[in-house]
Scaffold this motif. Sequence first.
Motif, PDB file in Angstrom:
ATOM      1  N   ALA A   1       9.759  -6.590  15.072  1.00  0.00           N
ATOM      2  CA  ALA A   1       8.865  -7.209  14.089  1.00  0.00           C
ATOM      3  C   ALA A   1       8.342  -6.162  13.106  1.00  0.00           C
ATOM      4  O   ALA A   1       8.217  -6.440  11.907  1.00  0.00           O
ATOM      5  N   VAL A   2       8.058  -4.969  13.594  1.00  0.00           N
ATOM      6  CA  VAL A   2       7.571  -3.897  12.725  1.00  0.00           C
ATOM      7  C   VAL A   2       8.642  -3.505  11.709  1.00  0.00           C
ATOM      8  O   VAL A   2       8.353  -3.331  10.520  1.00  0.00           O
ATOM      9  N   VAL A   3       9.878  -3.378  12.150  1.00  0.00           N
ATOM     10  CA  VAL A   3      10.970  -3.058  11.225  1.00  0.00           C
ATOM     11  C   VAL A   3      11.117  -4.187  10.197  1.00  0.00           C
ATOM     12  O   VAL A   3      11.272  -3.930   8.990  1.00  0.00           O
ATOM     13  N   MET A   4      11.018  -5.429  10.648  1.00  0.00           N
ATOM     14  CA  MET A   4      11.115  -6.580   9.744  1.00  0.00           C
ATOM     15  C   MET A   4       9.965  -6.563   8.738  1.00  0.00           C
ATOM     16  O   MET A   4      10.164  -6.818   7.547  1.00  0.00           O
ATOM     17  N   LEU A   5       8.772  -6.234   9.193  1.00  0.00           N
ATOM     18  CA  LEU A   5       7.603  -6.185   8.317  1.00  0.00           C
ATOM     19  C   LEU A   5       7.774  -5.132   7.226  1.00  0.00           C
ATOM     20  O   LEU A   5       7.536  -5.397   6.044  1.00  0.00           O
ATOM     21  N   ALA A   6       8.196  -3.941   7.616  1.00  0.00           N
ATOM     22  CA  ALA A   6       8.405  -2.869   6.639  1.00  0.00           C
ATOM     23  C   ALA A   6       9.496  -3.250   5.642  1.00  0.00           C
ATOM     24  O   ALA A   6       9.365  -2.987   4.436  1.00  0.00           O
ATOM     25  N   ALA A   7      10.559  -3.878   6.112  1.00  0.00           N
ATOM     26  CA  ALA A   7      11.645  -4.308   5.226  1.00  0.00           C
ATOM     27  C   ALA A   7      11.164  -5.397   4.268  1.00  0.00           C
ATOM     28  O   ALA A   7      11.535  -5.399   3.085  1.00  0.00           O
ATOM     29  N   ALA A   8      10.343  -6.304   4.757  1.00  0.00           N
ATOM     30  CA  ALA A   8       9.819  -7.372   3.906  1.00  0.00           C
ATOM     31  C   ALA A   8       8.944  -6.800   2.796  1.00  0.00           C
ATOM     32  O   ALA A   8       9.035  -7.217   1.640  1.00  0.00           O
TER      33      ALA A   8
ATOM     34  N   SER B   1      14.408   0.856  -8.304  1.00  0.00           N
ATOM     35  CA  SER B   1      14.126   0.013  -7.136  1.00  0.00           C
ATOM     36  C   SER B   1      15.334  -0.108  -6.220  1.00  0.00           C
ATOM     37  O   SER B   1      15.179  -0.245  -5.002  1.00  0.00           O
ATOM     38  N   GLY B   2      16.518   0.006  -6.775  1.00  0.00           N
ATOM     39  CA  GLY B   2      17.736  -0.087  -5.979  1.00  0.00           C
ATOM     40  C   GLY B   2      17.928   1.075  -5.026  1.00  0.00           C
ATOM     41  O   GLY B   2      18.747   1.008  -4.111  1.00  0.00           O
ATOM     42  N   SER B   3      17.167   2.135  -5.227  1.00  0.00           N
ATOM     43  CA  SER B   3      17.276   3.288  -4.330  1.00  0.00           C
ATOM     44  C   SER B   3      15.935   3.617  -3.673  1.00  0.00           C
ATOM     45  O   SER B   3      15.692   4.751  -3.292  1.00  0.00           O
ATOM     46  N   LEU B   4      15.073   2.617  -3.532  1.00  0.00           N
ATOM     47  CA  LEU B   4      13.745   2.839  -2.953  1.00  0.00           C
ATOM     48  C   LEU B   4      13.847   3.321  -1.506  1.00  0.00           C
ATOM     49  O   LEU B   4      13.244   4.311  -1.129  1.00  0.00           O
ATOM     50  N   ASN B   5      14.591   2.609  -0.681  1.00  0.00           N
ATOM     51  CA  ASN B   5      14.895   2.994   0.702  1.00  0.00           C
ATOM     52  C   ASN B   5      13.691   3.177   1.606  1.00  0.00           C
ATOM     53  O   ASN B   5      13.830   3.705   2.695  1.00  0.00           O
ATOM     54  N   ASN B   6      12.537   2.807   1.201  1.00  0.00           N
ATOM     55  CA  ASN B   6      11.336   2.816   2.019  1.00  0.00           C
ATOM     56  C   ASN B   6      10.155   2.653   1.076  1.00  0.00           C
ATOM     57  O   ASN B   6      10.143   3.242  -0.001  1.00  0.00           O
ATOM     58  N   ALA B   7       9.178   1.880   1.472  1.00  0.00           N
ATOM     59  CA  ALA B   7       8.042   1.624   0.591  1.00  0.00           C
ATOM     60  C   ALA B   7       6.837   2.471   0.990  1.00  0.00           C
ATOM     61  O   ALA B   7       5.745   1.969   1.205  1.00  0.00           O
ATOM     62  N   SER B   8       7.041   3.772   1.077  1.00  0.00           N
ATOM     63  CA  SER B   8       5.923   4.673   1.354  1.00  0.00           C
ATOM     64  C   SER B   8       5.017   4.741   0.131  1.00  0.00           C
ATOM     65  O   SER B   8       5.427   4.383  -0.986  1.00  0.00           O
ATOM     66  N   VAL B   9       3.806   5.204   0.325  1.00  0.00           N
ATOM     67  CA  VAL B   9       2.864   5.345  -0.783  1.00  0.00           C
ATOM     68  C   VAL B   9       3.486   6.183  -1.896  1.00  0.00           C
ATOM     69  O   VAL B   9       3.449   5.801  -3.076  1.00  0.00           O
ATOM     70  N   PHE B  10       4.057   7.313  -1.545  1.00  0.00           N
ATOM     71  CA  PHE B  10       4.671   8.198  -2.542  1.00  0.00           C
ATOM     72  C   PHE B  10       5.773   7.481  -3.312  1.00  0.00           C
ATOM     73  O   PHE B  10       5.829   7.547  -4.543  1.00  0.00           O
TER      74      PHE B  10
ATOM     75  N   ALA C   1       6.147   4.362  11.605  1.00  0.00           N
ATOM     76  CA  ALA C   1       6.613   3.620  12.784  1.00  0.00           C
ATOM     77  C   ALA C   1       7.985   3.011  12.520  1.00  0.00           C
ATOM     78  O   ALA C   1       8.877   3.087  13.372  1.00  0.00           O
ATOM     79  N   ARG C   2       8.160   2.424  11.345  1.00  0.00           N
ATOM     80  CA  ARG C   2       9.457   1.827  10.995  1.00  0.00           C
ATOM     81  C   ARG C   2      10.555   2.876  11.049  1.00  0.00           C
ATOM     82  O   ARG C   2      11.621   2.640  11.603  1.00  0.00           O
TER      83      ARG C   2
ATOM     84  N   VAL D   1      -0.287  -5.675   4.675  1.00  0.00           N
ATOM     85  CA  VAL D   1       0.836  -5.901   3.753  1.00  0.00           C
ATOM     86  C   VAL D   1       0.557  -7.121   2.872  1.00  0.00           C
ATOM     87  O   VAL D   1       0.785  -7.085   1.656  1.00  0.00           O
ATOM     88  N   GLU D   2       0.044  -8.196   3.468  1.00  0.00           N
ATOM     89  CA  GLU D   2      -0.236  -9.404   2.687  1.00  0.00           C
ATOM     90  C   GLU D   2      -1.302  -9.138   1.621  1.00  0.00           C
ATOM     91  O   GLU D   2      -1.124  -9.502   0.448  1.00  0.00           O
ATOM     92  N   ARG D   3      -2.379  -8.497   2.012  1.00  0.00           N
ATOM     93  CA  ARG D   3      -3.445  -8.210   1.050  1.00  0.00           C
ATOM     94  C   ARG D   3      -2.990  -7.202  -0.011  1.00  0.00           C
ATOM     95  O   ARG D   3      -3.319  -7.334  -1.183  1.00  0.00           O
ATOM     96  N   LEU D   4      -2.247  -6.213   0.420  1.00  0.00           N
ATOM     97  CA  LEU D   4      -1.741  -5.214  -0.527  1.00  0.00           C
ATOM     98  C   LEU D   4      -0.821  -5.870  -1.551  1.00  0.00           C
ATOM     99  O   LEU D   4      -0.907  -5.576  -2.750  1.00  0.00           O
TER     100      LEU D   4
END
Length: 183
Positions: free
Chosen positions: A46-53, A86-95, A135-136, A159-162
């Motif tokens: 679920a955590v991996v799914m959340l980060a991907a979403a 965006s096509g090369s984001l590969n993770n939605a970290s703050v940076f 974690a992801r 994630v929802e609020r952000l």
Amino acid sequence: MSSQARTELTRRLKDFDEIMIARDIICPKDAGRPAQQQGAALIRSAVVMLAAAFEGYIEDVFDAAVDLIHANESEADRKSLKKDTSGSLNNASVFKVNRLFFNLGLPWIMQHQNVRWQNFTNAKVQETLGKLVTARNSIAHGGSKSVSKPTANKWKGCVERLADRIDGIVADHVESQTGNRPW
């Protein structure tokens, strides 16, 4: 009104909810430690799914903004910009989210004054997103990261609020650039 990207995030988060429901079926409240260990794999999923979403949301809202702000550019140019950003984001970290939105003239989006809410400072939002991404990465790359159900649910709420806050910030920016409110 929400962006199409935010609507799609809501749909994607149903996968997170479904995985967490499956975890509760395997591991009911009164289950002992063996069942809880068995349910841990579902929480990690679920955590991996959340980060991907969330990553998908960031890519989608960025791409929508590119199309609106650069509507006078050719479709090929917009597509090229999206592929290289965006096509090369590969993770939605703050940076990486900050770096992505620099390309739209929206610097430091994650430090924006609206990226906070009651009992959640901007620093806490960034810290929480950082923990989710860490974690992801650990889970997706074979680490033994353990995440509790309350933590996973807290991350989902963040994630929802952000996403709601980012939707508003991006809408304001598109409106300032085009004169039209996009959503």
